[in-house]
Scaffold this motif. Structure first.
Motif, PDB file in Angstrom:
ATOM      1  N   UNK A  65       9.128   9.975 -25.515  1.00 40.42           N
ATOM      2  CA  UNK A  65      10.068  10.341 -26.571  1.00 40.42           C
ATOM      3  C   UNK A  65      10.361  11.836 -26.554  1.00 40.42           C
ATOM      4  N   UNK A  66      11.583  12.206 -26.900  1.00 45.70           N
ATOM      5  CA  UNK A  66      11.943  13.621 -26.925  1.00 45.70           C
ATOM      6  C   UNK A  66      11.461  14.268 -28.210  1.00 45.70           C
ATOM      7  N   UNK A  67      11.574  15.590 -28.269  1.00 44.24           N
ATOM      8  CA  UNK A  67      11.212  16.299 -29.502  1.00 44.24           C
ATOM      9  C   UNK A  67      12.462  16.417 -30.362  1.00 44.24           C
TER      10      UNK A  67
ATOM     11  N   UNK B 207      10.026   0.639 -22.590  1.00 46.04           N
ATOM     12  CA  UNK B 207       8.900   1.518 -22.247  1.00 46.04           C
ATOM     13  C   UNK B 207       8.373   1.156 -20.861  1.00 46.04           C
ATOM     14  N   UNK B 208       8.350  -0.116 -20.590  1.00 43.82           N
ATOM     15  CA  UNK B 208       7.785  -0.551 -19.303  1.00 43.82           C
ATOM     16  C   UNK B 208       8.700  -0.193 -18.136  1.00 43.82           C
ATOM     17  N   UNK B 209       9.986   0.064 -18.423  1.00 43.70           N
ATOM     18  CA  UNK B 209      10.941   0.313 -17.328  1.00 43.70           C
ATOM     19  C   UNK B 209      11.361   1.771 -17.219  1.00 43.70           C
ATOM     20  N   UNK B 210      11.077   2.588 -18.255  1.00 41.46           N
ATOM     21  CA  UNK B 210      11.663   3.927 -18.314  1.00 41.46           C
ATOM     22  C   UNK B 210      10.714   4.983 -17.779  1.00 41.46           C
ATOM     23  N   UNK B 211      11.323   5.991 -17.117  1.00 39.53           N
ATOM     24  CA  UNK B 211      10.550   7.171 -16.719  1.00 39.53           C
ATOM     25  C   UNK B 211      10.956   8.313 -17.620  1.00 39.53           C
ATOM     26  N   UNK B 212      10.080   9.300 -17.701  1.00 41.15           N
ATOM     27  CA  UNK B 212      10.347  10.426 -18.597  1.00 41.15           C
ATOM     28  C   UNK B 212      11.547  11.221 -18.087  1.00 41.15           C
ATOM     29  N   UNK B 213      12.428  11.586 -19.003  1.00 43.12           N
ATOM     30  CA  UNK B 213      13.611  12.370 -18.644  1.00 43.12           C
ATOM     31  C   UNK B 213      13.958  13.284 -19.806  1.00 43.12           C
ATOM     32  N   UNK B 214      13.823  14.607 -19.571  1.00 46.40           N
ATOM     33  CA  UNK B 214      14.098  15.550 -20.654  1.00 46.40           C
ATOM     34  C   UNK B 214      15.554  15.997 -20.677  1.00 46.40           C
ATOM     35  N   UNK B 215      16.346  15.575 -19.680  1.00 46.67           N
ATOM     36  CA  UNK B 215      17.740  16.003 -19.649  1.00 46.67           C
ATOM     37  C   UNK B 215      18.566  15.057 -20.497  1.00 46.67           C
ATOM     38  N   UNK B 251      19.848  12.388 -27.427  1.00 47.36           N
ATOM     39  CA  UNK B 251      20.289  11.017 -27.186  1.00 47.36           C
ATOM     40  C   UNK B 251      19.565  10.437 -25.969  1.00 47.36           C
ATOM     41  N   UNK B 252      19.792   9.139 -25.757  1.00 47.27           N
ATOM     42  CA  UNK B 252      19.197   8.495 -24.591  1.00 47.27           C
ATOM     43  C   UNK B 252      19.766   9.130 -23.320  1.00 47.27           C
ATOM     44  N   UNK B 253      18.990   9.144 -22.254  1.00 50.96           N
ATOM     45  CA  UNK B 253      19.546   9.612 -20.980  1.00 50.96           C
ATOM     46  C   UNK B 253      20.665   8.678 -20.564  1.00 50.96           C
ATOM     47  N   UNK B 254      21.783   9.248 -20.066  1.00 52.38           N
ATOM     48  CA  UNK B 254      22.919   8.404 -19.683  1.00 52.38           C
ATOM     49  C   UNK B 254      22.981   8.293 -18.177  1.00 52.38           C
ATOM     50  N   UNK B 255      23.505   7.146 -17.713  1.00 54.99           N
ATOM     51  CA  UNK B 255      23.602   6.877 -16.277  1.00 54.99           C
ATOM     52  C   UNK B 255      25.048   6.760 -15.897  1.00 54.99           C
ATOM     53  N   UNK B 256      25.467   7.333 -14.740  1.00 54.43           N
ATOM     54  CA  UNK B 256      26.817   7.043 -14.248  1.00 54.43           C
ATOM     55  C   UNK B 256      26.779   5.779 -13.410  1.00 54.43           C
ATOM     56  N   UNK B 257      27.899   5.336 -12.917  1.00 57.31           N
ATOM     57  CA  UNK B 257      27.969   4.035 -12.260  1.00 57.31           C
ATOM     58  C   UNK B 257      27.129   3.972 -10.992  1.00 57.31           C
ATOM     59  N   UNK B 258      26.879   5.154 -10.370  1.00 63.15           N
ATOM     60  CA  UNK B 258      26.084   5.123  -9.156  1.00 63.15           C
ATOM     61  C   UNK B 258      24.592   5.081  -9.460  1.00 63.15           C
ATOM     62  N   UNK B 259      24.263   5.146 -10.689  1.00 62.33           N
ATOM     63  CA  UNK B 259      22.860   5.055 -11.086  1.00 62.33           C
ATOM     64  C   UNK B 259      22.196   6.403 -11.252  1.00 62.33           C
ATOM     65  N   UNK B 261      21.442  10.053 -13.027  1.00 62.34           N
ATOM     66  CA  UNK B 261      21.441  10.464 -14.435  1.00 62.34           C
ATOM     67  C   UNK B 261      22.373  11.659 -14.608  1.00 62.34           C
ATOM     68  N   UNK B 262      23.148  11.641 -15.689  1.00 62.56           N
ATOM     69  CA  UNK B 262      24.085  12.718 -15.997  1.00 62.56           C
ATOM     70  C   UNK B 262      23.324  13.811 -16.735  1.00 62.56           C
ATOM     71  N   UNK B 263      23.435  15.054 -16.237  1.00 66.85           N
ATOM     72  CA  UNK B 263      22.664  16.110 -16.873  1.00 66.85           C
ATOM     73  C   UNK B 263      23.528  17.178 -17.508  1.00 66.85           C
ATOM     74  N   UNK B 264      24.866  17.106 -17.353  1.00 71.39           N
ATOM     75  CA  UNK B 264      25.697  18.178 -17.916  1.00 71.39           C
ATOM     76  C   UNK B 264      25.691  18.093 -19.434  1.00 71.39           C
ATOM     77  N   UNK B 265      25.924  19.254 -20.061  1.00 73.92           N
ATOM     78  CA  UNK B 265      25.911  19.324 -21.524  1.00 73.92           C
ATOM     79  C   UNK B 265      27.217  18.764 -22.061  1.00 73.92           C
ATOM     80  N   UNK B 266      27.137  18.302 -23.307  1.00 81.51           N
ATOM     81  CA  UNK B 266      28.350  17.790 -23.962  1.00 81.51           C
ATOM     82  C   UNK B 266      29.305  18.954 -24.192  1.00 81.51           C
TER      83      UNK B 266
END
Lengths: 256, 269
Positions: A65-67, B207-215, B251-259, B261-266
């Motif tokens: 979870x994030x902060x 939880x069982x499928x997700x990896x940590x992503x801070x972006x 928000x949740x990490x978002x994925x583009x169609x190629x799978x 992860x999108x990291x650019x800021x809103x």
């Protein structure tokens, strides 16, 4: 036209179909009624403990979870942009001449520029009295003089009034529960300044530094408790003397 | 003679006032009927007319209008109406619950969390709808804050267990009204438990499928500046703080169609 035997068979079939439909309808409605009854007689007490994750699941959830942040954000109840505050204060002076007890009554004037800064003036009118030690040495000197004996005249100098200009900085804020009658916001501030002090021996410059708490009780009513260090040079017959005093004041003010 | 005349005038005024109030109550009921039949335009027209006559309580009118707007997916208008209900109103707590749902529909998850912080304050534990816990859990699921989903369900358990005992006592009583109240209350809580179970199942799967992503994209903003005072949220709740929460969430990490992860800021508006 059907024979009696065929008609009987058809009638039997029809009765069987009707009977089947009745049984089906009855069992379906019975099931629905039972579900409605169960729903009406819901017992969540037995189900509620199924909620919640095991410790390993919670640990993994915390890792993923994030902060996120949630804070309480309140507007300042009392606007202090370009507002003038006038107050009356009463103070006690510690330090200074060891033979003199000094109290003060005065006023303060502050122009609040914004909630963090204000500039102001502190005026104090001092009333002085001898301490018990001061009374003793003066009495001893008087008695010796009356007996024609050598004596040392005690050297005292005391303040009459002072006027200092100050700058206040309010870096810390908070709020108080006022005896469950309401909530009052306050600021802790630092102050520093300089001015003039009139002593028994004459006028001289003085500087001051300290801090206090300003309590904003309503849009117009304020209160301050202030403790500041004030230093000046007085004059006794042996020469100039540095005096370091601590002035504690309590004031009630009005915000225009 | 004068007194008699004055008495008659007063009596007529009271009767006329009572008649007017009865007429307004009838019009309000009519508006509700129309709203239930999805004839919302006519319902709103009646409510607006009642508003000008000032014979129905303003907070009730705002709540009813808000619900009609919510029904017709005019969420901005609904939120405006909910914001008109003052804190001293008997409908304020209900409006917070429904406002949170409207904000959730708009995807303003940070505002939902800030709004529900008030509803979940300890002083409202015995009167708030259990539905708010579902809204809170769902919102935290939508922003992938799984730890807080479990915190919400734990809080739900703590707050609802005493209420369940009270409702079961009502069901066991010999008063039909209390029995009905108890059954309805238990049914409502049971429904929320079912929904929370579904959410928890979703959380366990993720939880069982997700990896940590801070972006992650951020949503919401906490105001700052010399005109505001900020305090940390803790177990001690001051009455003047209710309704004054703000949240900033990721928000949740978002994925583009190629799978990837999108990291650019809103982009900012």
């Amino acid at each position: 036209m059907n024979s009696p035997k065929v008609r009987s068979l058809q009638l039997t079939k029809a009765l069987l179909y009707i009977g089947y439909a009745v049984v089906l309808t009855w069992s379906l409605s019975s099931a629905a009624a039972q579900q409605a009854t169960e729903s009406e007689n819901a017992n969540p007490k037995s189900k509620i403990d199924t909620l919640g994750g095991n410790p390993e699941l919670v640990r993994r959830a915390k890792y993923l979870s994030p902060t996120n942040k949630t804070e309480i954000v309140q507007k300042r109840e009392v606007d202090r942009h370009w507002r003038l505050e006038m107050g009356l204060n009463y103070g006690l002076v510690g330090g200074g001449d060891p033979y003199i007890n000094t109290q003060s009554v005065g006023g303060n004037l502050d122009l609040h520029i914004n909630p963090h800064w204000s500039v102001g003036v502190r005026y104090a009118n001092f009333t002085n009295s001898l301490t018990s030690e001061g009374t003793r040495v003066f009495n001893d000197a008087s008695n010796s003089a009356a007996l024609g004996q050598p004596y040392t005249q005690p050297a005292v100098d005391y303040p009459k009034n002072s006027t200092v200009g100050v700058i206040n900085f309010y870096p810390i804020y908070g709020k108080l529960n006022m005896f469950d009658l309401g909530v009052a916001q306050f600021d802790i501030y630092l102050l520093g300044g300089a001015g003039q002090i009139v002593l028994n021996s004459g006028s001289t410059s003085t500087w001051t530094a300290g801090g206090g708490i300003g309590l904003w009780m309503s849009q117009h009513l304020t209160s301050r408790f202030e403790v500041r260090y004030q230093s000046y040079t007085d004059q006794i017959y042996s020469g100039p003397r540095n005096e370091n005093t601590v002035i504690s004041t309590l004031s009630i003010g009005f915000l225009l | 003679m004068i007194l008699k005349t004055l008495g008659r005038i007063l009596a007529i005024a009271i009767i006329q006032s009572a008649s007017a109030q009865n007429a307004s109550a009838g019009a309000f009921d009519r508006a509700l009927e129309l709203a239930l039949k999805n004839q919302t335009t006519q319902a709103l027209a009646i409510l607006n007319e009642l508003d000008t006559k000032k014979q129905i309580a303003a907070d009730l009118l705002h709540l009813t209008r808000a619900r009609i707007y919510f029904q017709t997916e005019k969420l901005d208008a609904a939120l405006e109406e909910y914001n008109q209900i003052p804190e001293r109103s008997a409908f304020w707590l209900t409006s917070i619950d429904e406002k949170a749902q409207a904000l959730g529909r708009k995807g303003r998850y940070a505002d939902v969390i800030a709004t529900l912080q008030t509803a979940m304050a300890p002083m409202f534990a015995d009167r708030v709808s259990p539905e708010i816990y579902f809204t809170a859990a769902l919102t935290n699921l939508k922003i992938c804050d799984y730890a807080t989903v479990f915190k919400v369900t734990e809080k739900f358990k703590t707050q609802m267990k005493p209420r369940i005992d009270t409702l079961q006592t009502e069901v066991a009583s010999n008063k039909p009204n209390l029995q009905l109240h108890g059954r309805n209350g238990l049914k409502e809580i049971d429904g929320v438990i079912n929904k929370l179970q579904v959410i928890e199942a979703e959380v366990i799967e993720r939880i069982s499928l997700t990896k940590k992503n801070d972006n992650r994209l951020e949503q919401g903003q906490i105001a700052s500046g010399s005109d505001v005072m900020k305090f940390k949220v803790n177990d001690e709740v001051w009455l003047d703080e209710l309704g004054k929460y703000q949240a900033q969430v990721k928000e949740c990490p978002t994925l583009n169609v190629s799978g990837k992860k999108i990291t650019k800021k809103r982009a900012s508006i």
